[in-house]
Write a protein that holds these residues in place. Structure first.
Motif, mmCIF file in Angstrom:
data_model
loop_
_atom_site.group_PDB
_atom_site.id
_atom_site.type_symbol
_atom_site.label_atom_id
_atom_site.label_comp_id
_atom_site.label_asym_id
_atom_site.label_seq_id
_atom_site.Cartn_x
_atom_site.Cartn_y
_atom_site.Cartn_z
ATOM 1 N N UNK A 42 0.847 -1.196 0.000
ATOM 2 C CA UNK A 42 0.000 0.000 0.000
ATOM 3 C C UNK A 42 0.881 1.246 0.000
ATOM 4 N N UNK A 43 0.645 2.143 -0.958
ATOM 5 C CA UNK A 43 1.435 3.367 -1.056
ATOM 6 C C UNK A 43 0.519 4.585 -0.997
ATOM 7 N N UNK A 44 0.820 5.499 -0.089
ATOM 8 C CA UNK A 44 0.080 6.743 0.054
ATOM 9 C C UNK A 44 0.652 7.742 -0.942
ATOM 10 N N UNK A 45 -0.063 7.999 -2.027
ATOM 11 C CA UNK A 45 0.447 8.879 -3.069
ATOM 12 C C UNK A 45 0.459 10.334 -2.638
ATOM 13 N N UNK A 46 -0.247 10.669 -1.568
ATOM 14 C CA UNK A 46 -0.202 12.046 -1.069
ATOM 15 C C UNK A 46 1.117 12.322 -0.352
ATOM 16 N N UNK A 47 1.814 11.255 0.028
ATOM 17 C CA UNK A 47 3.081 11.408 0.752
ATOM 18 C C UNK A 47 4.272 11.515 -0.190
ATOM 19 N N UNK A 48 4.060 11.220 -1.463
ATOM 20 C CA UNK A 48 5.153 11.271 -2.432
ATOM 21 C C UNK A 48 5.066 10.137 -3.427
ATOM 22 N N UNK A 50 6.069 6.587 -5.143
ATOM 23 C CA UNK A 50 6.633 5.288 -4.759
ATOM 24 C C UNK A 50 7.789 4.923 -5.688
ATOM 25 N N UNK A 51 8.843 5.705 -5.585
ATOM 26 C CA UNK A 51 10.036 5.529 -6.411
ATOM 27 C C UNK A 51 11.175 5.134 -5.485
ATOM 28 N N UNK A 52 11.713 3.938 -5.681
ATOM 29 C CA UNK A 52 12.695 3.400 -4.744
ATOM 30 C C UNK A 52 13.936 4.267 -4.657
ATOM 31 N N UNK A 53 14.443 4.417 -3.439
ATOM 32 C CA UNK A 53 15.669 5.178 -3.216
ATOM 33 C C UNK A 53 16.846 4.282 -2.859
ATOM 34 N N UNK A 54 16.595 3.003 -2.528
ATOM 35 C CA UNK A 54 17.688 2.106 -2.163
ATOM 36 C C UNK A 54 18.434 1.582 -3.391
ATOM 37 N N UNK A 55 17.982 1.948 -4.570
ATOM 38 C CA UNK A 55 18.760 1.830 -5.802
ATOM 39 C C UNK A 55 18.157 2.829 -6.782
ATOM 40 N N UNK A 56 18.984 3.352 -7.641
ATOM 41 C CA UNK A 56 18.490 4.320 -8.617
ATOM 42 C C UNK A 56 17.598 3.617 -9.634
ATOM 43 N N UNK A 57 16.389 4.109 -9.793
ATOM 44 C CA UNK A 57 15.454 3.586 -10.778
ATOM 45 C C UNK A 57 15.387 4.594 -11.924
ATOM 46 N N UNK A 58 15.511 4.104 -13.134
ATOM 47 C CA UNK A 58 15.478 4.975 -14.314
ATOM 48 C C UNK A 58 14.038 5.418 -14.565
ATOM 49 N N UNK A 59 13.576 6.372 -13.753
ATOM 50 C CA UNK A 59 12.164 6.738 -13.781
ATOM 51 C C UNK A 59 11.754 7.373 -15.105
#
Length: 299
Positions: A42-48, A50-59
């Motif tokens: 479950x991801x709260x999109x109002x909080x930001x 859901x893009x992982x920071x523990x590895x760089x994701x080529x967003x």
């Protein structure tokens, strides 16, 4: 103290669970996996985002892929023109198998980019996501633009329980380079918030899942932008959740890392239709991830 709701925390907990409890299984690719059946995040999109920071994701690659889906295209040529190579492996394998030519990936991609006739013949993936999202053909030959219908439904009947998007067209699965993994999306409106539930039948937890989560959040943001709503929650549900055997050491490396602050996703403008968005319209701020971790794609 680590925030249990942070996207990285939830993802790392799932990754650790797969490593600890996953069943060793064979698979279509021959690589082998450790897998679980059934998981929910479950991801709260109002909080930001859901893009992982523990590895760089080529967003940007993920955003480009989503816009490609929305365009209705099923050919890798538009992706390659943006430097996105995540779909090349399947048409390349087909080309090598059918022609016997031992062409390297870079040369194949260059031919697709430069030669339109070659791209039409060898760069197409069959009726994958874009085709099903924008031009689903029913048994009577009628064409259905699911995205347009979804936007219309969200605008006119926000309380409906039929805000669905599906890519699992049984009659066309055998013509797809890869049957859809993120099979279906359901959208829900509560007040001014638009939430999304994504069901994914097959989840490559190390390589694919970080992309799938971000893309679902971006799709929700685009739909909200087009319907006068704001993103609410993203619920991700996976069926076969697996880690390929040749990703195990990479997963262990990622598990040693500490999550950073959650970035934010925003859209720079609101075009007249969903077809008007470009990659320049998608912005991510506050993204300071750990370095990328490379891993091979299983084909």
């Amino acid at each position: 103290m680590t925030d249990p709701a942070h996207p990285d925390t939830q993802y790392l907990d799932l990754l650790a669970r797969v490593l600890r409890d996953g069943e060793a299984r064979g698979d279509r690719t021959g690589v082998g996996t450790l897998g679980l059946f059934g998981a929910t995040l479950h991801f709260d999109l109002t909080a930001g985002a859901p893009l992982l920071t523990t590895k760089k994701v080529a967003w940007k690659h993920a955003a480009c892929e989503l816009l490609w889906f929305l365009s209705g295209s099923t050919n890798i040529r538009p992706l390659l023109r943006h430097g996105v190579r995540i779909w090349t492996a399947w048409p390349l394998e087909r080309y090598r198998r059918q022609t016997g030519e031992a062409i390297d990936q870079a040369s194949f991609e260059q031919r697709v980019i430069e030669d339109e006739t070659f791209a039409v013949r060898w760069g197409d993936l069959g009726p994958v996501y874009g085709k099903q999202w924008r031009d689903w053909v029913d048994a009577d030959g009628h064409h259905h633009d699911q995205i347009a219908a979804l936007i219309q439904g969200l605008r006119t009947r926000p309380e409906s329980r039929r805000h669905l998007l599906s890519a699992w067209n049984v009659g066309e699965l055998d013509r797809m380079a890869l049957p859809p993994c993120h099979v279906s999306y359901q959208f829900h409106v509560a007040g001014e918030r638009l939430s999304c539930l994504l069901y994914q039948r097959s989840a490559d937890v190390f390589l694919g899942l970080p992309f799938n989560i971000f893309e679902a959040a971006l799709l929700t943001a685009l739909l909200a932008d087009q319907t006068g709503l704001r993103p609410g929650e993203l619920v991700w549900t996976g069926g076969d959740v697996h880690l390929y055997r040749n990703h195990v050491e990479q997963a262990r490396t990622q598990l040693q890392r500490t999550p950073a602050a959650q970035p934010r996703l925003c859209l720079r403008r609101t075009p007249a239709t969903i077809d008007g968005y470009t990659l320049d319209d998608v912005a991510v701020t506050g993204y300071d991830p750990h370095p990328a971790i490379k891993a091979p794609i299983a084909v």
